[in-house]
Write a protein that holds these residues in place. Sequence first.
Motif, mmCIF file in Angstrom:
data_model
loop_
_atom_site.group_PDB
_atom_site.id
_atom_site.type_symbol
_atom_site.label_atom_id
_atom_site.label_comp_id
_atom_site.label_asym_id
_atom_site.label_seq_id
_atom_site.Cartn_x
_atom_site.Cartn_y
_atom_site.Cartn_z
ATOM 1 N N SER A 57 -14.914 11.519 3.260
ATOM 2 C CA SER A 57 -14.299 12.527 3.849
ATOM 3 C C SER A 57 -14.651 13.759 3.030
ATOM 4 O O SER A 57 -15.383 13.630 2.229
ATOM 5 C CB SER A 57 -12.735 12.625 3.653
ATOM 6 N N HIS A 62 -10.738 -1.410 4.969
ATOM 7 C CA HIS A 62 -11.377 -0.572 5.986
ATOM 8 C C HIS A 62 -12.502 0.482 5.461
ATOM 9 O O HIS A 62 -11.955 1.375 4.702
ATOM 10 C CB HIS A 62 -10.411 -0.206 7.054
ATOM 11 N N ASN A 77 -13.744 2.561 7.535
ATOM 12 C CA ASN A 77 -13.674 3.854 8.478
ATOM 13 C C ASN A 77 -12.598 4.702 8.221
ATOM 14 O O ASN A 77 -12.106 5.559 8.860
ATOM 15 C CB ASN A 77 -13.442 3.219 9.966
ATOM 16 N N THR A 78 -11.589 4.269 7.174
ATOM 17 C CA THR A 78 -10.743 5.313 6.604
ATOM 18 C C THR A 78 -10.703 5.448 5.283
ATOM 19 O O THR A 78 -11.124 4.422 4.467
ATOM 20 C CB THR A 78 -9.171 4.583 6.985
ATOM 21 N N GLU A 116 -7.771 7.098 1.978
ATOM 22 C CA GLU A 116 -6.359 7.686 1.833
ATOM 23 C C GLU A 116 -6.514 8.484 0.452
ATOM 24 O O GLU A 116 -7.314 8.123 -0.595
ATOM 25 C CB GLU A 116 -5.618 6.629 1.637
ATOM 26 N N GLN A 161 -4.307 10.153 5.220
ATOM 27 C CA GLN A 161 -5.467 9.127 5.739
ATOM 28 C C GLN A 161 -6.515 10.010 6.410
ATOM 29 O O GLN A 161 -6.039 10.724 7.437
ATOM 30 C CB GLN A 161 -4.979 8.044 6.504
ATOM 31 N N TYR A 162 -7.633 9.973 5.866
ATOM 32 C CA TYR A 162 -8.832 10.367 6.655
ATOM 33 C C TYR A 162 -9.351 9.491 7.616
ATOM 34 O O TYR A 162 -9.729 8.193 7.103
ATOM 35 C CB TYR A 162 -9.632 11.155 5.794
ATOM 36 N N GLN A 163 -9.705 9.818 8.933
ATOM 37 C CA GLN A 163 -10.149 8.648 9.815
ATOM 38 C C GLN A 163 -11.395 9.153 10.208
ATOM 39 O O GLN A 163 -12.080 8.441 11.299
ATOM 40 C CB GLN A 163 -9.026 8.520 10.796
ATOM 41 N N TYR A 222 -7.041 13.908 10.137
ATOM 42 C CA TYR A 222 -6.348 13.470 9.059
ATOM 43 C C TYR A 222 -4.881 12.962 9.585
ATOM 44 O O TYR A 222 -4.198 13.617 10.492
ATOM 45 C CB TYR A 222 -6.250 14.536 8.092
ATOM 46 N N ARG A 223 -4.253 12.112 8.990
ATOM 47 C CA ARG A 223 -2.828 11.657 9.196
ATOM 48 C C ARG A 223 -1.923 11.536 8.101
ATOM 49 O O ARG A 223 -2.534 10.908 7.158
ATOM 50 C CB ARG A 223 -2.757 10.317 10.144
ATOM 51 N N GLY A 254 -0.415 1.528 11.793
ATOM 52 C CA GLY A 254 -0.819 2.950 11.411
ATOM 53 C C GLY A 254 -0.127 3.765 10.599
ATOM 54 O O GLY A 254 -0.472 4.846 10.351
#
Length: 176
Positions: free
Chosen positions: A3, A71, A73-74, A76, A96-98, A103-104, A155
Amino acid sequence: MPSTLAQHCLNQPEAQLPIPLTEDLQQRLLTGNVTNTFRQHYPLPAGVPAIHFDAATVARLQALPLQLGEHDNTEEWLVYDSSPAAATPPHFWVIQYQGQGIYRIVLEHAGQMLWVTPERADGYFNLRTARFAELDAGSKTGSFTDYREWQYTNGVYSLLKASGMAAGSIANPEPL
């Protein structure tokens, strides 16, 4: 796929952690472009004021990388207020950066401690959080008002276990 926060660390190896949030994440927080589905499932504990991402709050936020998932692909990050009001427990988020600027917020809580445990669910480590009622002068022992265990499910971090008061070493709190 690092990220912008990870890239910031890679580009500035002399930088000390924690780091300030990047402009990209700051702008996304200020404009409401960071999803917080966690708060839909878990309201803030009683007596903990909600944090609004205004310019003054966002400017004080710091970030630490977390290795929570297996993973690629993510990614944190623990994000927290570097100078919280003395009367309130410190507020923090696990963001969490996806990828592709998404971002979530997968955990939001108020407290002084966050532990990453060896247990996993859905490929992510479980977390433990604690808010202290009192700490001794050396911050080695105290009593807790809130101790929670979280598990990554669908998630978002979901509450696995909650306890009330606890006492003992901050490294290993024991329920009363």
